[in-house]
Design a protein around this motif. Sequence first.
Motif, PDB file in Angstrom:
ATOM      1  N   ARG A  49      21.296  19.669  32.220  1.00 32.78           N
ATOM      2  CA  ARG A  49      21.160  18.361  31.577  1.00 32.78           C
ATOM      3  C   ARG A  49      20.169  18.424  30.407  1.00 32.78           C
ATOM      4  NH1 ARG A  49      19.336  15.823  35.519  1.00 32.78           N
ATOM      5  NH2 ARG A  49      17.229  15.282  34.869  1.00 32.78           N
ATOM      6  N   PHE A  50      19.049  19.116  30.596  1.00 35.67           N
ATOM      7  CA  PHE A  50      18.058  19.232  29.519  1.00 35.67           C
ATOM      8  C   PHE A  50      18.619  20.007  28.325  1.00 35.67           C
ATOM      9  CE2 PHE A  50      14.711  19.088  33.078  1.00 35.67           C
ATOM     10  CZ  PHE A  50      14.749  17.707  33.088  1.00 35.67           C
ATOM     11  N   LEU A  51      19.271  21.117  28.596  1.00 35.79           N
ATOM     12  CA  LEU A  51      19.832  21.923  27.504  1.00 35.79           C
ATOM     13  C   LEU A  51      20.958  21.186  26.789  1.00 35.79           C
ATOM     14  CD1 LEU A  51      19.864  25.395  29.281  1.00 35.79           C
ATOM     15  CD2 LEU A  51      18.354  24.688  27.425  1.00 35.79           C
ATOM     16  N   GLY A  52      21.767  20.440  27.543  1.00 34.62           N
ATOM     17  CA  GLY A  52      22.835  19.662  26.925  1.00 34.62           C
ATOM     18  C   GLY A  52      22.311  18.571  26.015  1.00 34.62           C
ATOM     19  N   ALA A  53      21.094  18.058  26.294  1.00 36.06           N
ATOM     20  CA  ALA A  53      20.482  17.037  25.445  1.00 36.06           C
ATOM     21  C   ALA A  53      19.744  17.622  24.263  1.00 36.06           C
ATOM     22  CB  ALA A  53      19.522  16.180  26.279  1.00 36.06           C
ATOM     23  N   GLY A  54      19.715  18.960  24.137  1.00 37.85           N
ATOM     24  CA  GLY A  54      19.070  19.589  22.992  1.00 37.85           C
ATOM     25  C   GLY A  54      17.630  19.977  23.204  1.00 37.85           C
ATOM     26  N   ASP A  55      17.113  19.963  24.414  1.00 37.39           N
ATOM     27  CA  ASP A  55      15.731  20.333  24.713  1.00 37.39           C
ATOM     28  C   ASP A  55      15.662  21.765  25.234  1.00 37.39           C
ATOM     29  OD1 ASP A  55      14.781  17.794  24.039  1.00 37.39           O
ATOM     30  OD2 ASP A  55      15.216  17.018  26.045  1.00 37.39           O
ATOM     31  N   LYS A  56      14.496  22.386  25.052  1.00 33.22           N
ATOM     32  CA  LYS A  56      14.267  23.719  25.576  1.00 33.22           C
ATOM     33  C   LYS A  56      13.817  23.636  27.032  1.00 33.22           C
ATOM     34  CE  LYS A  56      12.977  25.867  21.173  1.00 33.22           C
ATOM     35  NZ  LYS A  56      11.943  26.660  20.460  1.00 33.22           N
ATOM     36  N   GLU A 116      26.259  28.733  29.417  1.00 38.67           N
ATOM     37  CA  GLU A 116      27.246  27.931  28.691  1.00 38.67           C
ATOM     38  C   GLU A 116      26.598  26.924  27.761  1.00 38.67           C
ATOM     39  OE1 GLU A 116      27.840  24.862  32.476  1.00 38.67           O
ATOM     40  OE2 GLU A 116      29.539  25.990  31.639  1.00 38.67           O
ATOM     41  N   VAL A 117      25.340  26.560  27.991  1.00 34.38           N
ATOM     42  CA  VAL A 117      24.666  25.573  27.132  1.00 34.38           C
ATOM     43  C   VAL A 117      23.343  26.090  26.578  1.00 34.38           C
ATOM     44  CG1 VAL A 117      25.704  23.550  28.202  1.00 34.38           C
ATOM     45  CG2 VAL A 117      23.634  24.515  29.184  1.00 34.38           C
ATOM     46  N   THR A 162      14.597  14.322  14.982  1.00 33.33           N
ATOM     47  CA  THR A 162      14.628  14.883  16.334  1.00 33.33           C
ATOM     48  C   THR A 162      13.385  15.709  16.580  1.00 33.33           C
ATOM     49  OG1 THR A 162      15.843  16.827  15.552  1.00 33.33           O
ATOM     50  CG2 THR A 162      17.147  14.957  16.362  1.00 33.33           C
ATOM     51  N   ASN A 163      12.820  15.542  17.775  1.00 31.17           N
ATOM     52  CA  ASN A 163      11.677  16.325  18.210  1.00 31.17           C
ATOM     53  C   ASN A 163      12.083  17.084  19.472  1.00 31.17           C
ATOM     54  OD1 ASN A 163       9.992  15.274  16.176  1.00 31.17           O
ATOM     55  ND2 ASN A 163       9.567  13.453  17.417  1.00 31.17           N
ATOM     56  N   THR A 164      12.115  18.382  19.377  1.00 26.16           N
ATOM     57  CA  THR A 164      12.508  19.193  20.523  1.00 26.16           C
ATOM     58  C   THR A 164      11.389  19.188  21.560  1.00 26.16           C
ATOM     59  OG1 THR A 164      13.824  20.606  19.083  1.00 26.16           O
ATOM     60  CG2 THR A 164      13.283  21.465  21.266  1.00 26.16           C
ATOM     61  N   VAL A 165      11.746  18.907  22.786  1.00 25.70           N
ATOM     62  CA  VAL A 165      10.791  18.828  23.885  1.00 25.70           C
ATOM     63  C   VAL A 165      10.995  20.039  24.777  1.00 25.70           C
ATOM     64  CG1 VAL A 165       9.955  17.423  25.803  1.00 25.70           C
ATOM     65  CG2 VAL A 165      10.852  16.326  23.746  1.00 25.70           C
ATOM     66  N   LEU A 166       9.893  20.596  25.269  1.00 19.05           N
ATOM     67  CA  LEU A 166       9.945  21.752  26.166  1.00 19.05           C
ATOM     68  C   LEU A 166       9.853  21.252  27.613  1.00 19.05           C
ATOM     69  CD1 LEU A 166      10.018  24.829  26.426  1.00 19.05           C
ATOM     70  CD2 LEU A 166       7.516  24.813  26.378  1.00 19.05           C
ATOM     71  N   LYS A 167      10.968  21.342  28.318  1.00 18.25           N
ATOM     72  CA  LYS A 167      11.029  20.920  29.719  1.00 18.25           C
ATOM     73  C   LYS A 167      10.683  22.116  30.622  1.00 18.25           C
ATOM     74  CE  LYS A 167      12.753  16.796  28.742  1.00 18.25           C
ATOM     75  NZ  LYS A 167      12.080  15.529  29.050  1.00 18.25           N
ATOM     76  N   GLU A 168       9.923  21.858  31.643  1.00 25.85           N
ATOM     77  CA  GLU A 168       9.486  22.929  32.529  1.00 25.85           C
ATOM     78  C   GLU A 168      10.129  22.776  33.902  1.00 25.85           C
ATOM     79  OE1 GLU A 168       5.312  24.544  34.512  1.00 25.85           O
ATOM     80  OE2 GLU A 168       5.285  23.646  32.508  1.00 25.85           O
ATOM     81  N   ILE A 169      10.668  23.870  34.405  1.00 23.85           N
ATOM     82  CA  ILE A 169      11.278  23.905  35.731  1.00 23.85           C
ATOM     83  C   ILE A 169      10.615  25.028  36.525  1.00 23.85           C
ATOM     84  CG2 ILE A 169      13.399  24.316  37.043  1.00 23.85           C
ATOM     85  CD1 ILE A 169      14.963  23.097  34.808  1.00 23.85           C
ATOM     86  N   ARG A 170      10.111  24.693  37.696  1.00 28.04           N
ATOM     87  CA  ARG A 170       9.367  25.666  38.505  1.00 28.04           C
ATOM     88  C   ARG A 170      10.203  26.111  39.704  1.00 28.04           C
ATOM     89  NH1 ARG A 170       3.139  23.278  38.631  1.00 28.04           N
ATOM     90  NH2 ARG A 170       2.883  23.175  36.355  1.00 28.04           N
ATOM     91  N   PHE A 171      10.125  27.409  39.971  1.00 30.09           N
ATOM     92  CA  PHE A 171      10.819  28.009  41.107  1.00 30.09           C
ATOM     93  C   PHE A 171       9.787  28.645  42.034  1.00 30.09           C
ATOM     94  CE2 PHE A 171      13.858  28.186  37.610  1.00 30.09           C
ATOM     95  CZ  PHE A 171      15.008  27.700  38.194  1.00 30.09           C
ATOM     96  N   LYS A 181      22.995  23.870  20.996  1.00 28.72           N
ATOM     97  CA  LYS A 181      23.093  22.796  20.005  1.00 28.72           C
ATOM     98  C   LYS A 181      21.728  22.153  19.857  1.00 28.72           C
ATOM     99  CE  LYS A 181      27.885  21.659  21.164  1.00 28.72           C
ATOM    100  NZ  LYS A 181      28.803  20.582  21.621  1.00 28.72           N
ATOM    101  N   ASN A 182      21.376  21.823  18.607  1.00 32.97           N
ATOM    102  CA  ASN A 182      20.106  21.135  18.410  1.00 32.97           C
ATOM    103  C   ASN A 182      20.229  19.677  18.849  1.00 32.97           C
ATOM    104  OD1 ASN A 182      21.523  19.871  16.372  1.00 32.97           O
ATOM    105  ND2 ASN A 182      20.667  21.158  14.765  1.00 32.97           N
ATOM    106  N   LYS A 183      19.111  19.003  18.846  1.00 35.03           N
ATOM    107  CA  LYS A 183      19.087  17.645  19.398  1.00 35.03           C
ATOM    108  C   LYS A 183      19.904  16.674  18.556  1.00 35.03           C
ATOM    109  CE  LYS A 183      15.838  15.082  22.158  1.00 35.03           C
ATOM    110  NZ  LYS A 183      14.437  15.058  22.630  1.00 35.03           N
ATOM    111  N   ALA A 184      19.904  16.866  17.244  1.00 36.08           N
ATOM    112  CA  ALA A 184      20.686  15.963  16.381  1.00 36.08           C
ATOM    113  C   ALA A 184      22.172  16.085  16.673  1.00 36.08           C
ATOM    114  CB  ALA A 184      20.403  16.278  14.919  1.00 36.08           C
ATOM    115  N   GLU A 185      22.644  17.311  16.811  1.00 33.23           N
ATOM    116  CA  GLU A 185      24.061  17.505  17.130  1.00 33.23           C
ATOM    117  C   GLU A 185      24.401  16.947  18.508  1.00 33.23           C
ATOM    118  OE1 GLU A 185      24.772  21.632  16.782  1.00 33.23           O
ATOM    119  OE2 GLU A 185      24.632  21.671  14.581  1.00 33.23           O
ATOM    120  N   ALA A 186      23.501  17.142  19.478  1.00 32.12           N
ATOM    121  CA  ALA A 186      23.746  16.602  20.815  1.00 32.12           C
ATOM    122  C   ALA A 186      23.806  15.080  20.786  1.00 32.12           C
ATOM    123  CB  ALA A 186      22.664  17.070  21.777  1.00 32.12           C
TER     124      ALA A 186
END
Length: 317
Positions: free
Chosen positions: A120-127, A158-159, A93-102, A181-186
């Motif tokens: 959705r990103f956090l549930g899939a194990g990404d930051k 919650e996630v 698993t490679n953790t990916v950093l997702k960016e959300i802009r406000f 949860k890490n990506k492997a567990e997800a």
Amino acid sequence: MPVEQGNEQQELHISDPRINERIRVPEVRLVGPAGEQVGIVRIEDALRLAAEADLDLVEVAPQAKPPVCKLMDFGKYKYEAAVKAREARKNQTNTVLKEIRFRLKIDKHDYETKRGHALRFLGAGDKVKAMIQFRGREQQRPEMGIRLLQRFAEDVAEVGVIESTPRIDGRNMVMVIGPLKNKAEAKAEARRAAQRAEAKAQNEAKAQAESDRVDTDNATPLSNNLGEQLAEALKASESAAVEAPLEDVAADGAVVEEAPVAEASVKEAPVEEPKPAAKPAAAKPAATPKPAAKPAAAPKPSMPKPGAPKPGARKAN
């Protein structure tokens, strides 16, 4: 070119263990195909045993003294090693950093959309890296950005959990949220959920197939019903035909004597009925009013008769 190709081929096999004639030691500690310990034998004897068993002599521990060799199918060994490496890469698993802009003045609907993406990103194990962009005089109100990021962190608590608190980065404010949860567990959880859904669908399909089969077994074909009805009708007619002669024989002349009496009663019935005479009597009074209407039409021809003298009066003049 052939030499280069040969060198490249040799370089590719450098990491592979030594097998068969490539083992250059006088004696080895031999291990059988099932893992049994054979002992220390000469290399010639080990090669002979490998040839008799139609297997390869593979050096599994070259650093031991003497080196440990095992009798095995080297092609199968390499295939199993490649499968294990492939599975390891798949589970890696490679953790990916997702960016959300406000924006500081983000609308409610846009904020809900961004929050859904973050969940959705956090549930899939990404930051998730939440970033607020300030423009103009908005840079003088950083507390508004901090409140917005704290609200965002509470909505995804919650996630995810806050890994780095809000900080100013030039004209932007940044906060990083990590998954619980890490990506492997997800991935494992998603795989288990998919397997449960597939098993449920298979069970439902199997239950439906069994119910359909029971219905088809209980239902009798229409052709069979018609055939049974026709057979029963034929049996009933045959039984009736067999019972009728038996009654005639048992009663002898009694049945024959009763038949003419019934015929006589049937023939005398139309002679004794007085009903046909009453019908013409009722019809004659109904026809009498019709000729009575004809005298009423007689005055019509009497009207032109008084007009006959008019031509005679013209002649007298």
